[in-house]
Design an enzyme around this catalytic site. Structure first.
Site, short mmCIF file in Angstrom:
data_model
loop_
_atom_site.label_atom_id
_atom_site.label_comp_id
_atom_site.label_asym_id
_atom_site.label_seq_id
_atom_site.Cartn_x
_atom_site.Cartn_y
_atom_site.Cartn_z
N CYS A 199 0.82 -1.27 -0.23
CA CYS A 199 -0.04 -0.07 -0.03
C CYS A 199 0.97 1.20 -0.14
O CYS A 199 1.65 1.39 0.93
CB CYS A 199 -0.88 0.02 1.32
SG CYS A 199 -1.74 1.66 1.33
N CYS B 280 0.09 3.56 3.04
CA CYS B 280 0.57 3.04 4.29
C CYS B 280 2.07 3.45 4.23
O CYS B 280 2.61 3.90 5.25
CB CYS B 280 0.32 1.58 4.39
SG CYS B 280 -1.25 0.98 4.17
#
Length: 280
Positions: A121, A124
């Site tokens: 991600c 993230c």
């Protein structure tokens, strides 16, 4: 005459001036033989160049090269993954469902932030350095990291379907809030942290995950987590006080004769009076 080859150098086993203790006269009838010594052989030649022994110089070069190679390996070390960099003492990676449940219960009244992330991600990864800074600025807050790629089944049971995702827990209140934010919307995380960070005292035991979440984790066959729902204790009905027994006529009569307190007898039912009209 026997000849010996050691580390690329040739040495004569016999010499006209010095026989080196080999006793050449006994081996004159033998054919020439070539012997290759191992690299780390303990054999040392007495022939010198610039005051150094050939064998000793060779061993020294090999030892120095090995030492430099070992130092190079140590200096490189193990490369850390991006979610392992900058971690603070109050940041912990969750290993499973049981670890998550126990970590929430052991936190007590401390504010706990559960961070759901994925190695692939991009949001993230961009947000991770900011979270490490916030964890360093708030050492009294516990950060729990859940790797979505390693715990997909657990995240599915907890209803996590978007990343990065956060949930705040505290004491007897249980879950306080849950939301998703990125590096661009980090203000949402900071506002939630400022709102729920002030210390407070819980009046009951630590709640942790909700009952339906615990049931979902226990029903997930992919997880080694067992949950036994606590039976609800039904309220005990208070029994009414026992009624006093109604005394019989014999008991009442016997009480009158012995001087014991007597109970009043029921009054007789009056008979229906009949009126007779007298005629004049």
């Amino acid at each position: 005459m026997a000849k010996i080859l050691s580390n690329g150098y040739k040495f004569s086993a016999c010499n006209n001036n010095n026989n080196h203790g080999f006793g050449c006269n006994k081996f004159d009838h033998l054919a020439p033989v070539m012997i290759k010594m191992p690299v780390n052989s303990s054999f040392r030649s007495k022939s010198t160049v610039n005051g150094e022994l050939f064998g000793r110089r060779r061993v020294g070069i090999i030892a120095a090269a090995a030492s430099e190679s070992k130092m190079g390996i140590i200096s490189i070390g193990k490369s850390l993954k991006w979610w392992e960099k900058g971690l603070q003492p109050n940041m912990k990676e969750i290993t499973g469902a049981e670890d998550l449940v126990e970590s929430l219960l052991k936190a007590g009244d401390k504010l706990v932030v559960v961070d759901f992330f994925s190695p692939g991600c991009g949001g993230c990864r961009a947000l991770h350095p900011k979270l490490c800074q916030l964890a360093e600025m708030n050492p009294d807050v516990q950060f729990l990291q859940v790797n979505y790629e390693e715990h997909k089944s657990m995240c599915y049971s907890l209803g996590v379907h978007v990343l990065p995702f956060f949930r705040f827990y505290r004491g007897a209140e249980g879950r306080l809030c849950s939301f998703s934010c990125t590096n661009a919307t980090i203000k949402k995380f900071k506002d939630a942290l400022a709102k729920h960070k002030p210390e407070r005292c819980s009046l009951g035991p630590t709640k942790g995950l909700e009952e339906k979440e615990l049931v979902a984790l226990g029903a997930n066959r992919d997880l080694s987590f067992v949950y036994d729902p606590k039976p609800e204790h039904p309220q005990k009905e208070v029994a009414p006080p026992p009624l006093a027994p109604v005394p019989t006529v014999a008991e009442v009569g016997s009480g009158l004769g012995t001087g014991s307190p007597s109970l009043p007898l029921p009054l007789p039912i009056p008979l229906k009076s009949t009126l007779v009209a007298s005629g004049r």
